[in-house]
Design a protein around this motif. Structure first.
Motif, PDB file in Angstrom:
ATOM      1  N   UNK A 132      56.831 -13.195  62.353  1.00 19.24           N
ATOM      2  CA  UNK A 132      56.863 -12.142  61.331  1.00 19.24           C
ATOM      3  C   UNK A 132      58.134 -11.303  61.432  1.00 19.24           C
ATOM      4  N   UNK A 133      58.986 -11.592  62.397  1.00 19.17           N
ATOM      5  CA  UNK A 133      60.251 -10.880  62.516  1.00 19.17           C
ATOM      6  C   UNK A 133      61.173 -11.622  63.462  1.00 19.17           C
ATOM      7  N   UNK A 134      62.470 -11.603  63.166  1.00 16.81           N
ATOM      8  CA  UNK A 134      63.402 -12.337  64.021  1.00 16.81           C
ATOM      9  C   UNK A 134      64.789 -11.712  63.956  1.00 16.81           C
ATOM     10  N   UNK A 135      65.329 -11.393  65.130  1.00 16.11           N
ATOM     11  CA  UNK A 135      66.719 -10.964  65.249  1.00 16.11           C
ATOM     12  C   UNK A 135      67.571 -12.226  65.343  1.00 16.11           C
ATOM     13  N   UNK A 136      68.631 -12.347  64.531  1.00 17.27           N
ATOM     14  CA  UNK A 136      69.406 -13.593  64.561  1.00 17.27           C
ATOM     15  C   UNK A 136      70.080 -13.828  65.902  1.00 17.27           C
ATOM     16  N   UNK A 137      70.116 -15.086  66.316  1.00 13.13           N
ATOM     17  CA  UNK A 137      70.737 -15.452  67.590  1.00 13.13           C
ATOM     18  C   UNK A 137      72.250 -15.300  67.542  1.00 13.13           C
ATOM     19  N   UNK A 227      69.723  -5.851  72.910  1.00  9.62           N
ATOM     20  CA  UNK A 227      70.314  -6.319  71.654  1.00  9.62           C
ATOM     21  C   UNK A 227      69.355  -7.188  70.841  1.00  9.62           C
ATOM     22  N   UNK A 228      68.224  -7.540  71.413  1.00 14.78           N
ATOM     23  CA  UNK A 228      67.276  -8.409  70.710  1.00 14.78           C
ATOM     24  C   UNK A 228      65.859  -7.844  70.727  1.00 14.78           C
ATOM     25  N   UNK A 229      65.255  -7.750  71.885  1.00 11.44           N
ATOM     26  CA  UNK A 229      63.822  -7.435  71.966  1.00 11.44           C
ATOM     27  C   UNK A 229      63.520  -6.018  71.498  1.00 11.44           C
ATOM     28  N   UNK A 230      64.362  -5.059  71.867  1.00  6.00           N
ATOM     29  CA  UNK A 230      64.091  -3.669  71.483  1.00  6.00           C
ATOM     30  C   UNK A 230      64.027  -3.517  69.964  1.00  6.00           C
ATOM     31  N   UNK A 231      64.733  -4.374  69.240  1.00  2.66           N
ATOM     32  CA  UNK A 231      64.763  -4.278  67.778  1.00  2.66           C
ATOM     33  C   UNK A 231      63.423  -4.573  67.120  1.00  2.66           C
ATOM     34  N   UNK A 232      62.482  -5.151  67.854  1.00  3.40           N
ATOM     35  CA  UNK A 232      61.165  -5.429  67.276  1.00  3.40           C
ATOM     36  C   UNK A 232      60.263  -4.197  67.295  1.00  3.40           C
TER      37      UNK A 232
END
Length: 281
Positions: A132-137, A227-232
């Motif tokens: 349901x959500x994804x930060x681009x790699x 840079x990735x997980x916190x954005x969720x």
């Protein structure tokens, strides 16, 4: 009988089962429909999979769940489903991304954050069934924090910029027959620099108890989280990992999470058995 597949660009794992106790696994060359033609993929299935699994009747397969690298759009997924139907004519077939496969293997039917740490890195927010959500790699130049490519990039940079003890830097450079010209040539001129960078993980694993290497690892994994997980924006959810880097550096990964107030959940080397659990239920 059910077939579950975890496919990457370098290898593909296939699992046939009626129940978990009856699981039979096979490994073939990698499958990625973004980089291979349908005929090339057919040859892999025909010559490498079905020839090994010659006592399994393809007509007995009732479900195929194919999770693959490169299965990023509906049209590519439909093409893979059509191709697989040629070999398994009686099966209900669904193709999906390898990231969804990782999430289902790691989280099962519970909500969570699922991450891949291997040559590259990726992550997603998962609701127990779908992403349901994804930060681009963004790949090894703009992203891939925490991956073996990113770890190798940091190690090389620290060596060349004199950020590590001289004896340690010399040992690393001599063991790998490296100098600045060789490094710059491999990174900026030769093909596949991400694989060159990723190739230094064994040295980091061997030296991970050296204070400077330990610090390097924790900093790199902290960067992955920030840079990735916190954005969720789900700090209460467990963060699960699959991949060789996560398995080899579980202690450093957990320390980085603890420093940021996050909780590491499951860590798996590969997703296939987790996918068998998911589709057994």
């Amino acid at each position: 009988m059910i077939l579950v597949t975890d496919s990457g660009s370098t290898k593909t794992d296939w699992g046939f089962f009626n129940s978990k106790a009856d699981l039979r696994t096979f490994r073939t060359a990698g499958i990625n429909p973004c980089h291979q033609t349908m005929d090339q993929i057919r040859e892999i299935i025909r010559l490498e999979l079905l020839s090994k699994a010659d006592d399994i009747d393809p007509e007995d397969i009732t479900q195929v769940h194919f999770y693959g690298a490169g299965c990023a759009t509906p049209s590519i997924c439909r093409s893979m489903e059509d191709l697989l139907h040629e070999f398994f004519p009686n099966a209900a077939i669904v193709a999906a991304s390898d990231m969804l496969g990782a999430a289902r293997a790691l989280c099962g039917r519970s909500e969570g954050v699922a991450c891949v740490l291997g040559t590259g890195s990726n992550s997603c927010l998962y609701n127990g069934q779908d992403i349901i959500g994804q930060v681009p790699s963004l790949g090894y130049i703009l992203g891939d924090e925490g991956s073996s490519a990113a770890l190798g990039r940091r190690l090389l940079s620290d060596c060349l910029k004199h950020q590590l003890p001289e004896a340690l830097s010399q040992e690393f450079m001599q063991r790998n027959n490296l100098d600045m010209d060789t490094i710059l040539d491999n990174v900026y001129r030769k093909p596949l620099p991400n694989l060159f960078l990723a190739g230094f993980s064994p040295f980091l694993s061997e030296k991970k108890d050296v204070p400077e290497i330990h610090k390097l690892l924790v900093q790199c994994f902290s960067e992955f989280f920030t840079r990735n997980v916190i954005s969720y924006h789900r700090p209460w959810l467990p963060v699960h990992f699959v991949g060789s880097v996560a398995e080899n550096f579980a202690q450093e990964l957990t320390q980085a999470a603890d420093m940021l107030g996050m909780t590491v959940g499951n860590i798996m080397a590969a997703p296939l058995e987790g996918l068998v659990d998911y589709h057994s239920n």
